[in-house]
Design a protein around this motif. Structure first.
Motif, PDB file in Angstrom:
ATOM      1  N   ALA A 183       5.018 -10.095  -3.512  1.00  0.00           N
ATOM      2  CA  ALA A 183       3.996  -9.375  -3.782  1.00  0.00           C
ATOM      3  C   ALA A 183       2.821  -9.853  -4.240  1.00  0.00           C
ATOM      4  CB  ALA A 183       4.313  -8.024  -4.639  1.00  0.00           C
ATOM      5  N   VAL A 184       3.004 -10.783  -5.387  1.00  0.00           N
ATOM      6  CA  VAL A 184       2.066 -11.318  -5.992  1.00  0.00           C
ATOM      7  C   VAL A 184       1.238 -12.483  -4.896  1.00  0.00           C
ATOM      8  CG1 VAL A 184       1.427 -13.247  -7.922  1.00  0.00           C
ATOM      9  CG2 VAL A 184       2.799 -11.371  -8.346  1.00  0.00           C
ATOM     10  N   ALA A 185       2.325 -13.094  -4.222  1.00  0.00           N
ATOM     11  CA  ALA A 185       1.794 -13.977  -3.259  1.00  0.00           C
ATOM     12  C   ALA A 185       0.821 -13.162  -2.163  1.00  0.00           C
ATOM     13  CB  ALA A 185       2.786 -14.832  -2.716  1.00  0.00           C
ATOM     14  N   GLN A 186       1.248 -12.266  -1.639  1.00  0.00           N
ATOM     15  CA  GLN A 186       0.789 -11.431  -0.578  1.00  0.00           C
ATOM     16  C   GLN A 186      -0.598 -10.758  -0.965  1.00  0.00           C
ATOM     17  OE1 GLN A 186       1.156 -10.685   2.981  1.00  0.00           O
ATOM     18  NE2 GLN A 186       2.535 -12.576   2.990  1.00  0.00           N
ATOM     19  N   ILE A 214       5.750  -8.061   2.759  1.00  0.00           N
ATOM     20  CA  ILE A 214       6.219  -8.412   1.268  1.00  0.00           C
ATOM     21  C   ILE A 214       7.546  -8.422   1.371  1.00  0.00           C
ATOM     22  CG2 ILE A 214       6.206  -7.596  -1.184  1.00  0.00           C
ATOM     23  CD1 ILE A 214       3.359  -6.739  -0.586  1.00  0.00           C
ATOM     24  N   ALA A 215       8.303  -7.336   1.807  1.00  0.00           N
ATOM     25  CA  ALA A 215       9.749  -7.412   2.017  1.00  0.00           C
ATOM     26  C   ALA A 215      10.227  -8.409   2.663  1.00  0.00           C
ATOM     27  CB  ALA A 215      10.177  -5.795   2.453  1.00  0.00           C
ATOM     28  N   ALA A 216       9.775  -8.931   3.868  1.00  0.00           N
ATOM     29  CA  ALA A 216      10.247  -9.971   4.571  1.00  0.00           C
ATOM     30  C   ALA A 216      10.425 -11.123   3.687  1.00  0.00           C
ATOM     31  CB  ALA A 216       9.506 -10.143   6.068  1.00  0.00           C
ATOM     32  N   ASN A 267      15.280  -5.459   2.455  1.00  0.00           N
ATOM     33  CA  ASN A 267      14.639  -4.476   3.387  1.00  0.00           C
ATOM     34  C   ASN A 267      13.329  -3.691   2.679  1.00  0.00           C
ATOM     35  OD1 ASN A 267      14.410  -1.327   4.321  1.00  0.00           O
ATOM     36  ND2 ASN A 267      16.106  -2.298   5.559  1.00  0.00           N
ATOM     37  N   LYS A 268      12.477  -3.221   3.456  1.00  0.00           N
ATOM     38  CA  LYS A 268      11.272  -2.664   2.876  1.00  0.00           C
ATOM     39  C   LYS A 268      11.345  -1.470   2.149  1.00  0.00           C
ATOM     40  CE  LYS A 268       9.088  -0.304   6.683  1.00  0.00           C
ATOM     41  NZ  LYS A 268       7.866  -0.203   7.666  1.00  0.00           N
ATOM     42  N   GLN A 269      12.746  -0.567   2.223  1.00  0.00           N
ATOM     43  CA  GLN A 269      12.627   0.436   1.680  1.00  0.00           C
ATOM     44  C   GLN A 269      13.132   0.256   0.384  1.00  0.00           C
ATOM     45  OE1 GLN A 269      12.490   3.714   3.160  1.00  0.00           O
ATOM     46  NE2 GLN A 269      11.836   2.452   5.125  1.00  0.00           N
ATOM     47  N   LEU A 270      13.375  -1.319   0.020  1.00  0.00           N
ATOM     48  CA  LEU A 270      13.586  -1.263  -1.479  1.00  0.00           C
ATOM     49  C   LEU A 270      12.357  -1.291  -2.151  1.00  0.00           C
ATOM     50  CD1 LEU A 270      16.512  -3.972  -1.410  1.00  0.00           C
ATOM     51  CD2 LEU A 270      16.545  -1.550  -2.196  1.00  0.00           C
ATOM     52  N   VAL A 271      11.330  -1.515  -1.526  1.00  0.00           N
ATOM     53  CA  VAL A 271      10.061  -1.506  -2.297  1.00  0.00           C
ATOM     54  C   VAL A 271       9.624   0.113  -2.687  1.00  0.00           C
ATOM     55  CG1 VAL A 271       7.631  -1.694  -1.716  1.00  0.00           C
ATOM     56  CG2 VAL A 271       8.876  -3.325  -0.808  1.00  0.00           C
ATOM     57  N   LYS A 308       3.110   1.404  -2.214  1.00  0.00           N
ATOM     58  CA  LYS A 308       2.439  -0.032  -2.129  1.00  0.00           C
ATOM     59  C   LYS A 308       1.624   0.149  -3.495  1.00  0.00           C
ATOM     60  CE  LYS A 308      -0.886  -2.313   0.675  1.00  0.00           C
ATOM     61  NZ  LYS A 308      -1.839  -2.209   1.811  1.00  0.00           N
ATOM     62  N   GLN A 309       0.961   1.277  -3.686  1.00  0.00           N
ATOM     63  CA  GLN A 309       0.195   1.305  -5.120  1.00  0.00           C
ATOM     64  C   GLN A 309       1.032   0.848  -6.199  1.00  0.00           C
ATOM     65  OE1 GLN A 309       0.333   3.350  -2.777  1.00  0.00           O
ATOM     66  NE2 GLN A 309      -1.930   4.091  -2.058  1.00  0.00           N
ATOM     67  N   GLY A 310       2.286   1.322  -6.301  1.00  0.00           N
ATOM     68  CA  GLY A 310       3.103   0.946  -7.344  1.00  0.00           C
ATOM     69  C   GLY A 310       3.364  -0.295  -7.468  1.00  0.00           C
ATOM     70  N   LEU A 311       3.798  -0.956  -6.526  1.00  0.00           N
ATOM     71  CA  LEU A 311       4.206  -2.435  -6.253  1.00  0.00           C
ATOM     72  C   LEU A 311       2.743  -3.306  -6.654  1.00  0.00           C
ATOM     73  CD1 LEU A 311       6.030  -4.736  -5.596  1.00  0.00           C
ATOM     74  CD2 LEU A 311       5.096  -4.366  -3.383  1.00  0.00           C
ATOM     75  N   TYR A 312       1.584  -2.740  -6.174  1.00  0.00           N
ATOM     76  CA  TYR A 312       0.563  -3.519  -6.462  1.00  0.00           C
ATOM     77  C   TYR A 312       0.000  -3.620  -8.127  1.00  0.00           C
ATOM     78  CZ  TYR A 312      -4.469  -4.962  -6.360  1.00  0.00           C
ATOM     79  OH  TYR A 312      -5.763  -5.612  -6.733  1.00  0.00           O
ATOM     80  N   LEU A 313       0.097  -2.477  -8.688  1.00  0.00           N
ATOM     81  CA  LEU A 313       0.102  -2.239 -10.311  1.00  0.00           C
ATOM     82  C   LEU A 313       1.271  -3.106 -10.756  1.00  0.00           C
ATOM     83  CD1 LEU A 313      -1.195  -1.172 -12.657  1.00  0.00           C
ATOM     84  CD2 LEU A 313       0.291   0.893 -12.580  1.00  0.00           C
TER      85      LEU A 313
END
Length: 248
Positions: free
Chosen positions: A56-59, A73-75, A80-84, A91-96
């Motif tokens: 996530a930081v990289a993307q 990001i998941a790839a 699996n993207k469901q884990l995000v 996505k907002q939660g991951l960004y924060l």
């Protein structure tokens, strides 16, 4: 019999004598045991979160909040993207969480400087030098901050964690400044927040605008020699600014 099957095999083929291909012999053999599937590997939540955070930081640093995609990001994390959504909600939660993680890293490393154990002038020199080095080594930190400022800081505004983690750092900086004032080496009218903004700003601007500054002034400001000269400059500049008026 249960568990056994009858095999009707031509004796001619078994013995090599094919003179009577119609004669047969009945043999029995046990059916193979059912093959059990290997147990699925247990998921390591901590490792999964860490892999997602790194990706996530990289993307987000490369594409910003708007441009980054959850599936990419998941790839990148090999998950699996469901884990995000499972770990971060959105996505907002991951960004924060990505923003918080990069701030946690720099604040933790600043605490390890142990400024309180140093002479105040040496402590400030180390802190300014560390800030410069950190930005040099972590361009993703600059990119994430630039993107969040384009978003008007809307994600950081919702993070109590970020506000809490800055308090110990400001306390440490304030104690260093107070110690310098007591010893007569620092002026008394500078507060910790303004000193930090000025100290961080002169290094941040240099790195965030390095390409345009290099082009404008016709210098390779990313060269080793230019970086070393700039590092010396920002340390000396900060220490001179902190010196009391009239001090030689």
């Amino acid at each position: 019999m249960e568990g056994e099957v009858s095999l009707i095999v031509s004796t001619g083929w078994l013995t090599g004598n094919q003179s009577d291909p119609h004669s047969t012999v009945t043999k029995t053999a046990r059916s193979p045991s059912p093959v059990r599937a290997a147990p699925a590997p247990r998921r390591d939540p901590a490792a999964s979160r860490e892999a997602l955070m790194t990706a996530a930081v990289a993307q987000f640093a490369r594409k910003g909040f708007e441009g980054a995609r959850v599936d990419e990001i998941a790839a990148g994390a090999g998950l699996n993207k469901q884990l995000v959504y499972h770990y971060f909600g959105s996505k907002q939660g991951l960004y924060l969480a990505a923003l918080e993680s990069v701030y946690v890293q720099i604040r933790e490393k600043e605490r390890r400087l142990s400024l309180g154990e140093l002479d105040p002038v040496e402590a400030m020199a180390q802190l300014v030098g560390f800030s410069f080095d950190y930005l040099l080594e972590h361009p993703e930190f600059i990119a994430l901050l630039a993107d969040e400022n384009r978003n008007k800081g809307e994600h950081i505004l919702g993070s109590e964690k970020l506000r809490r983690m800055h308090t110990p750092f400001l306390d440490m900086l304030d104690a260093t400044l107070a110690k310098g004032v007591e010893q007569g080496v620092f002026r008394a009218d500078f507060d910790a927040v303004n000193v930090y903004i000025s100290m961080a700003g002169i290094s941040y601007f240099f790195f965030s605008n390095n390409h345009t500054l290099s082009a404008i002034f016709g210098r390779k400001l990313g060269s080793r020699a230019a970086l070393a000269a700039r590092r010396r400059h920002v340390i000396a500049f900060t220490l001179n600014a902190l010196r009391p008026e009239g001090a030689g």
